[in-house]
Scaffold this motif. Structure first.
Motif, PDB file in Angstrom:
ATOM      1  N   ARG A 159      -8.729 -53.097  -1.788  1.00 15.57           N
ATOM      2  CA  ARG A 159      -9.732 -53.734  -0.899  1.00 15.57           C
ATOM      3  C   ARG A 159      -9.065 -54.765   0.001  1.00 15.57           C
ATOM      4  O   ARG A 159      -9.447 -54.927   1.160  1.00 15.57           O
ATOM      5  CB  ARG A 159     -10.841 -54.391  -1.720  1.00 15.57           C
ATOM      6  CG  ARG A 159     -11.424 -53.535  -2.832  1.00 15.57           C
ATOM      7  CD  ARG A 159     -12.301 -52.417  -2.331  1.00 15.57           C
ATOM      8  NE  ARG A 159     -12.812 -51.626  -3.463  1.00 15.57           N
ATOM      9  CZ  ARG A 159     -13.892 -50.873  -3.454  1.00 15.57           C
ATOM     10  NH1 ARG A 159     -14.607 -50.763  -2.355  1.00 15.57           N
ATOM     11  NH2 ARG A 159     -14.250 -50.196  -4.519  1.00 15.57           N
ATOM     12  N   ARG A 167     -18.610 -36.199  -1.647  1.00 16.43           N
ATOM     13  CA  ARG A 167     -18.111 -34.942  -2.225  1.00 16.43           C
ATOM     14  C   ARG A 167     -19.245 -34.039  -2.700  1.00 16.43           C
ATOM     15  O   ARG A 167     -19.202 -32.838  -2.516  1.00 16.43           O
ATOM     16  CB  ARG A 167     -17.188 -35.269  -3.406  1.00 16.43           C
ATOM     17  CG  ARG A 167     -15.908 -35.945  -2.985  1.00 16.43           C
ATOM     18  CD  ARG A 167     -15.190 -36.585  -4.140  1.00 16.43           C
ATOM     19  NE  ARG A 167     -15.973 -37.641  -4.764  1.00 16.43           N
ATOM     20  CZ  ARG A 167     -15.531 -38.464  -5.692  1.00 16.43           C
ATOM     21  NH1 ARG A 167     -14.305 -38.350  -6.149  1.00 16.43           N
ATOM     22  NH2 ARG A 167     -16.295 -39.403  -6.193  1.00 16.43           N
ATOM     23  N   SER A 227     -25.888 -41.923  -2.642  1.00 21.01           N
ATOM     24  CA  SER A 227     -26.369 -42.864  -3.670  1.00 21.01           C
ATOM     25  C   SER A 227     -26.197 -44.307  -3.205  1.00 21.01           C
ATOM     26  O   SER A 227     -25.580 -44.558  -2.165  1.00 21.01           O
ATOM     27  CB  SER A 227     -25.572 -42.654  -4.973  1.00 21.01           C
ATOM     28  OG  SER A 227     -24.199 -42.896  -4.738  1.00 21.01           O
ATOM     29  N   ASN A 252      -8.282 -43.623  -3.219  1.00 19.18           N
ATOM     30  CA  ASN A 252      -9.736 -43.502  -3.057  1.00 19.18           C
ATOM     31  C   ASN A 252     -10.317 -44.603  -2.170  1.00 19.18           C
ATOM     32  O   ASN A 252     -11.265 -44.366  -1.432  1.00 19.18           O
ATOM     33  CB  ASN A 252     -10.425 -43.528  -4.420  1.00 19.18           C
ATOM     34  CG  ASN A 252     -11.769 -42.811  -4.385  1.00 19.18           C
ATOM     35  OD1 ASN A 252     -11.922 -41.820  -3.686  1.00 19.18           O
ATOM     36  ND2 ASN A 252     -12.726 -43.326  -5.124  1.00 19.18           N
ATOM     37  N   THR A 284     -26.734 -51.204  -8.498  1.00 19.95           N
ATOM     38  CA  THR A 284     -26.892 -49.790  -8.140  1.00 19.95           C
ATOM     39  C   THR A 284     -26.734 -48.983  -9.428  1.00 19.95           C
ATOM     40  O   THR A 284     -26.286 -49.509 -10.441  1.00 19.95           O
ATOM     41  CB  THR A 284     -25.802 -49.348  -7.143  1.00 19.95           C
ATOM     42  OG1 THR A 284     -24.518 -49.524  -7.766  1.00 19.95           O
ATOM     43  CG2 THR A 284     -25.852 -50.144  -5.854  1.00 19.95           C
TER      44      THR A 284
HETATM   45  N1  NDP Z   1     -22.176 -51.961  -7.010  1.00 21.38           N
HETATM   46  C1  NDP Z   1     -21.384 -53.024  -6.908  1.00 21.38           C
HETATM   47  O1  NDP Z   1     -21.620 -54.071  -7.540  1.00 21.38           O
HETATM   48  C2  NDP Z   1     -20.191 -53.001  -6.008  1.00 21.38           C
HETATM   49  C3  NDP Z   1     -19.748 -51.854  -5.355  1.00 21.38           C
HETATM   50  N2  NDP Z   1     -18.698 -51.906  -4.502  1.00 21.38           N
HETATM   51  C4  NDP Z   1     -18.278 -50.743  -3.709  1.00 21.38           C
HETATM   52  O2  NDP Z   1     -19.318 -50.448  -2.783  1.00 21.38           O
HETATM   53  C5  NDP Z   1     -19.352 -49.036  -2.510  1.00 21.38           C
HETATM   54  C6  NDP Z   1     -20.734 -48.464  -2.833  1.00 21.38           C
HETATM   55  O3  NDP Z   1     -21.016 -48.751  -4.189  1.00 21.38           O
HETATM   56  P1  NDP Z   1     -22.287 -48.203  -4.993  1.00 21.38           P
HETATM   57  O4  NDP Z   1     -23.337 -47.799  -4.038  1.00 21.38           O
HETATM   58  O5  NDP Z   1     -22.570 -49.190  -6.046  1.00 21.38           O
HETATM   59  O6  NDP Z   1     -21.591 -46.952  -5.706  1.00 21.38           O
HETATM   60  P2  NDP Z   1     -21.878 -45.388  -5.740  1.00 21.38           P
HETATM   61  O7  NDP Z   1     -20.931 -44.827  -6.743  1.00 21.38           O
HETATM   62  O8  NDP Z   1     -23.335 -45.118  -5.896  1.00 21.38           O
HETATM   63  O9  NDP Z   1     -21.450 -44.934  -4.290  1.00 21.38           O
HETATM   64  C7  NDP Z   1     -20.205 -44.515  -3.953  1.00 21.38           C
HETATM   65  C8  NDP Z   1     -20.337 -43.156  -3.329  1.00 21.38           C
HETATM   66  O10 NDP Z   1     -19.066 -42.789  -2.789  1.00 21.38           O
HETATM   67  C9  NDP Z   1     -18.888 -41.422  -2.940  1.00 21.38           C
HETATM   68  N3  NDP Z   1     -17.442 -41.206  -3.044  1.00 21.38           N
HETATM   69  C10 NDP Z   1     -16.599 -41.764  -3.947  1.00 21.38           C
HETATM   70  N4  NDP Z   1     -15.355 -41.334  -3.735  1.00 21.38           N
HETATM   71  C11 NDP Z   1     -15.414 -40.501  -2.673  1.00 21.38           C
HETATM   72  C12 NDP Z   1     -14.459 -39.739  -1.974  1.00 21.38           C
HETATM   73  N5  NDP Z   1     -13.174 -39.715  -2.343  1.00 21.38           N
HETATM   74  N6  NDP Z   1     -14.856 -39.007  -0.903  1.00 21.38           N
HETATM   75  C13 NDP Z   1     -16.150 -39.010  -0.524  1.00 21.38           C
HETATM   76  N7  NDP Z   1     -17.099 -39.691  -1.154  1.00 21.38           N
HETATM   77  C14 NDP Z   1     -16.739 -40.430  -2.216  1.00 21.38           C
HETATM   78  C15 NDP Z   1     -19.651 -40.997  -4.192  1.00 21.38           C
HETATM   79  O11 NDP Z   1     -20.290 -39.735  -4.025  1.00 21.38           O
HETATM   80  P3  NDP Z   1     -19.627 -38.384  -4.534  1.00 21.38           P
HETATM   81  O12 NDP Z   1     -19.315 -38.604  -5.979  1.00 21.38           O
HETATM   82  O13 NDP Z   1     -20.669 -37.351  -4.278  1.00 21.38           O
HETATM   83  O14 NDP Z   1     -18.417 -38.171  -3.696  1.00 21.38           O
HETATM   84  C16 NDP Z   1     -20.737 -42.062  -4.298  1.00 21.38           C
HETATM   85  O15 NDP Z   1     -21.988 -41.573  -3.870  1.00 21.38           O
HETATM   86  C17 NDP Z   1     -18.227 -48.441  -3.348  1.00 21.38           C
HETATM   87  O16 NDP Z   1     -17.061 -48.405  -2.569  1.00 21.38           O
HETATM   88  C18 NDP Z   1     -18.092 -49.455  -4.485  1.00 21.38           C
HETATM   89  O17 NDP Z   1     -16.853 -49.379  -5.125  1.00 21.38           O
HETATM   90  C19 NDP Z   1     -18.031 -53.075  -4.254  1.00 21.38           C
HETATM   91  C20 NDP Z   1     -18.413 -54.217  -4.875  1.00 21.38           C
HETATM   92  C21 NDP Z   1     -19.479 -54.278  -5.814  1.00 21.38           C
END
Ligand code: NDP
Ligand SMILES: CCCCC/C=C/C(=O)SCCNC(=O)CCNC(=O)[C@H](O)C(C)(C)COP(=O)(O)OP(=O)(O)OC[C@H]1O[C@@H](n2cnc3c(N)ncnc32)[C@H](O)[C@@H]1OP(=O)(O)O
Length: 284
Positions: A169, A48, A26, A123, A200
């Protein structure tokens, strides 16, 4: 045969390279995987849930690229070991790791329990460490490589409601810099990309109404970031374009941190900052 998707970068920028992107089912992870594939990289997709990863893989294949799904949890050493073994068997190499997986819940500091704090550290900080250590052990100590961490803009400022993840972070950034210093001799480069507010689907789950966000004048460019804004920077750092960059922390935030902590305009004199006519009569 389907046509290769056009990229903002040269289609052979990452040719011959294998890239592992965590959280690539995603958001920013998916956007990064898609664009890396359009630059010629072969992808390993890790998260996951298998189904969203398969969707990303299908999108890559439909555009003429190559993708391999390796489900796992960044907090679980066994699943990481299994994933690294499968990548070795399938591709025989790993050149790029993007530690993008992560997330947290929003809570006032006084409502965060020790267990809840630790869950977010696991995480976002420990998960990134475990992935990086495994990639180095299995591939990068021997052949070099590039690691990019996706963090957050909290390194420059406080971010209320996010104490646990801000700590995590900041830990990632410190770890990245120290590893960059230690691992340069192995030909391993490490850098961080710190996204501002990025539109997103995941962000949609947070109570941040876009109108309110705009009212608060968060971004000087007057828009939220897109996943592609982050993907482009990750690819710049991960690929040969960033060949001489290591230990860096690049903010991709549309200027969000320029006045995030303290917007003094109302306090000084709001008129001073009013929109003015330019010499050519157009609005500024
Ligand atoms: N959107 C924003 O404004 C911001 C986002 N971020 C960070 O940027 C990154 C991407 O964000 P975004 O694309 O918006 O979020 P998403 O939730 O779409 O993407 C994060 C992905 O990480 C996977 N994930 C989470 N935990 C685990 C784990 N323990 N092991 C493996 N996979 C994991 C999830 O998939 P699954 O559930 O299938 O494991 C998910 O698809 C994240 O770290 C988010 O916290 C930082 C700043 C701002
Ligand atoms: C830094 C600035 C960022 C700005 C914008 C950021 C945007 C994004 O990051 S978009 C990505 C968004 N993704 C998510 O928000 C999903 C993230 N959530 C998770 O992945 C998980 O919930 C988790 C990692 C935070 C925790 O998972 P897990 O380790 O499985 O832990 P538990 O569910 O067992 O919970 C343990 C413990 O944690 C506390 N807790 C968990 N969720 C919440 C919650 N929603 N509200 C309050 N507290 C929560 C709680 O203490 C749990 O213990 P118990 O109470 O005993 O269950």
């Amino acid at each position: 045969m389907s046509e290769k998707k056009t990229s903002r970068y040269a289609p052979d920028l990452m040719a011959g390279q294998v890239a592992l992107v965590t959280g690539s089912g995603s958001g920013m992870g998916r956007a990064t995987a898609l664009e890396m594939a359009s630059c010629g990289a072969r992808l390993a997709l890790f998260a996951r849930r298998e189904e969203p990863l398969e969707e990303t893989a299908e999108m890559i294949r439909a555009a003429g690229g190559e993708a391999f799904v390796v489900p796992g949890d960044t907090r679980d050493e066994d699943s990481i070991e299994t994933a690294m073994g499968r990548i070795k068997e399938h591709y025989g190499q790993l050149d790029v790791l993007v530690n993008n997986a992560g997330g947290q819940y929003i809570a006032a500091a006084r409502d965060i329990t020790n267990k809840g704090f630790e869950a977010v550290i696991r995480n976002n900080l420990i998960g990134s460490w475990q992935m990086t250590r495994a990639a180095a052990d299995h591939f990068m100590y021997e052949n070099g490589g590039s690691v990019v961490f996706v963090t957050a803009i909290s390194g420059r400022t406080a971010l209320t409601g996010f104490t646990h993840t801000v700590a995590a972070r900041a830990g990632v950034t410190g770890m990245m810099k120290t590893l960059a210093a230690e691992w340069g001799e192995y030909g391993i480069r490490l850098n961080c990309v710190a996204p501002g507010t990025i539109k997103t689907e995941a962000l949609g789950r947070y109570p941040i109404p876009p109108e309110r966000w705009k009212q608060l004048n968060r971004s000087v460019l007057n828009r939220m970031g897109m996943a592609e804004d982050i993907a482009g920077t990750i690819i710049f750092l991960a690929s040969d374009l960033g060949n001489f960059i290591t230990g860096e922390d690049i903010y991709v935030d549309g200027g969000e941190t320029l006045h995030m902590g303290h917007d003094a305009r109302d306090m000084i004199n709001p008129d001073m900052f009013d929109k003015r006519e330019r010499g050519d009569g157009k609005d500024e």
